[in-house]
Motif scaffolding. Structure first.
Motif, PDB file in Angstrom:
ATOM      1  N   GLU A 111       6.323  12.553   4.677  1.00 32.89           N
ATOM      2  CA  GLU A 111       5.784  11.409   5.416  1.00 32.89           C
ATOM      3  C   GLU A 111       4.382  11.051   4.922  1.00 32.89           C
ATOM      4  OE1 GLU A 111       7.947  11.530   9.731  1.00 32.89           O
ATOM      5  OE2 GLU A 111       6.114  12.690   9.510  1.00 32.89           O
ATOM      6  N   VAL A 112       4.075   9.773   5.015  1.00 30.83           N
ATOM      7  CA  VAL A 112       2.783   9.247   4.575  1.00 30.83           C
ATOM      8  C   VAL A 112       2.118   8.569   5.774  1.00 30.83           C
ATOM      9  CG1 VAL A 112       1.660   7.614   3.011  1.00 30.83           C
ATOM     10  CG2 VAL A 112       3.696   8.861   2.258  1.00 30.83           C
ATOM     11  N   PRO A 113       0.843   8.907   6.062  1.00 33.57           N
ATOM     12  CA  PRO A 113       0.160   8.215   7.148  1.00 33.57           C
ATOM     13  C   PRO A 113      -0.066   6.744   6.798  1.00 33.57           C
ATOM     14  CG  PRO A 113      -1.363   9.660   5.981  1.00 33.57           C
ATOM     15  CD  PRO A 113      -0.001   9.895   5.406  1.00 33.57           C
ATOM     16  N   VAL A 114      -0.105   5.902   7.824  1.00 34.98           N
ATOM     17  CA  VAL A 114      -0.217   4.453   7.651  1.00 34.98           C
ATOM     18  C   VAL A 114      -1.406   3.923   8.435  1.00 34.98           C
ATOM     19  CG1 VAL A 114       0.925   2.251   8.199  1.00 34.98           C
ATOM     20  CG2 VAL A 114       2.266   4.163   7.301  1.00 34.98           C
ATOM     21  N   ILE A 115      -2.065   2.897   7.885  1.00 36.94           N
ATOM     22  CA  ILE A 115      -3.079   2.136   8.613  1.00 36.94           C
ATOM     23  C   ILE A 115      -2.675   0.665   8.522  1.00 36.94           C
ATOM     24  CG2 ILE A 115      -4.617   2.049   6.587  1.00 36.94           C
ATOM     25  CD1 ILE A 115      -5.970   2.129  10.124  1.00 36.94           C
ATOM     26  N   LEU A 116      -2.672  -0.032   9.650  1.00 33.81           N
ATOM     27  CA  LEU A 116      -2.348  -1.459   9.675  1.00 33.81           C
ATOM     28  C   LEU A 116      -3.650  -2.249   9.621  1.00 33.81           C
ATOM     29  CD1 LEU A 116       0.429  -1.467  12.420  1.00 33.81           C
ATOM     30  CD2 LEU A 116       0.679  -1.230   9.938  1.00 33.81           C
ATOM     31  N   GLN A 117      -3.695  -3.256   8.753  1.00 35.25           N
ATOM     32  CA  GLN A 117      -4.908  -4.024   8.509  1.00 35.25           C
ATOM     33  C   GLN A 117      -4.649  -5.526   8.619  1.00 35.25           C
ATOM     34  OE1 GLN A 117      -7.925  -2.844   7.999  1.00 35.25           O
ATOM     35  NE2 GLN A 117      -7.373  -0.704   7.906  1.00 35.25           N
ATOM     36  N   PRO A 118      -5.745  -6.327   8.764  1.00 38.86           N
ATOM     37  CA  PRO A 118      -5.582  -7.787   8.748  1.00 38.86           C
ATOM     38  C   PRO A 118      -5.016  -8.255   7.408  1.00 38.86           C
ATOM     39  CG  PRO A 118      -7.773  -7.183   9.512  1.00 38.86           C
ATOM     40  CD  PRO A 118      -7.128  -5.932   8.991  1.00 38.86           C
ATOM     41  N   ALA A 119      -4.470  -9.440   7.394  1.00 40.75           N
ATOM     42  CA  ALA A 119      -3.881 -10.011   6.190  1.00 40.75           C
ATOM     43  C   ALA A 119      -4.922 -10.171   5.089  1.00 40.75           C
ATOM     44  CB  ALA A 119      -3.258 -11.369   6.496  1.00 40.75           C
ATOM     45  N   GLY A 120      -4.493  -9.941   3.871  1.00 37.12           N
ATOM     46  CA  GLY A 120      -5.295 -10.242   2.700  1.00 37.12           C
ATOM     47  C   GLY A 120      -4.894 -11.614   2.191  1.00 37.12           C
TER      48      GLY A 120
END
Length: 114
Positions: free
Chosen positions: A8-17
């Motif tokens: 598994e890979v940790p995830v971060i959700l970010q604003p659109a680029g």
């Protein structure tokens, strides 16, 4: 942070680029910066599993597919970065229309106070 299971890979959700928001719907009277904001930006308590080829999924969806985030590489903490994808999110137009109403109400109130 959640405990990671093998692979598994940790995830971060970010604003659109730029590549995610270019050409996205933005109603009149709303600053374009509002288009970038996704409803789950900053969320970091999720993980993703690579597919059989070792690649991470290109998209993550939330709300029954109404909100889409697109894979955009890794950050300096080796987390998978997924950016809000307004052009791919079916709920985007309705959300932006709601944001436009708030901006219009604020402008109206500001005009009455003068």
């Amino acid at each position: 942070m959640a405990t990671l299971l093998r692979g598994e890979v940790p995830v971060i959700l970010q604003p659109a680029g730029t590549s995610q928001y270019e050409g996205a719907y933005c109603p009149p009277g709303v600053p374009f910066k509002e288009v970038r904001r996704g409803p789950f930006d900053g969320k970091a308590d999720i993980v993703v599993r690579p597919d059989a080829d070792g690649e991470l999924p290109r998209h993550m969806t939330f709300g029954g597919g109404a909100v889409v985030y697109e894979y955009d590489g890794r950050d300096n903490r080796h987390r998978a970065v997924y950016r809000y994808a307004p052009r791919l999110s079916p709920s985007h137009r309705g959300v932006m229309d709601g944001v436009a109403e708030v901006y219009a109400e604020h402008a109206l109130k500001k005009g009455e106070q003068r």
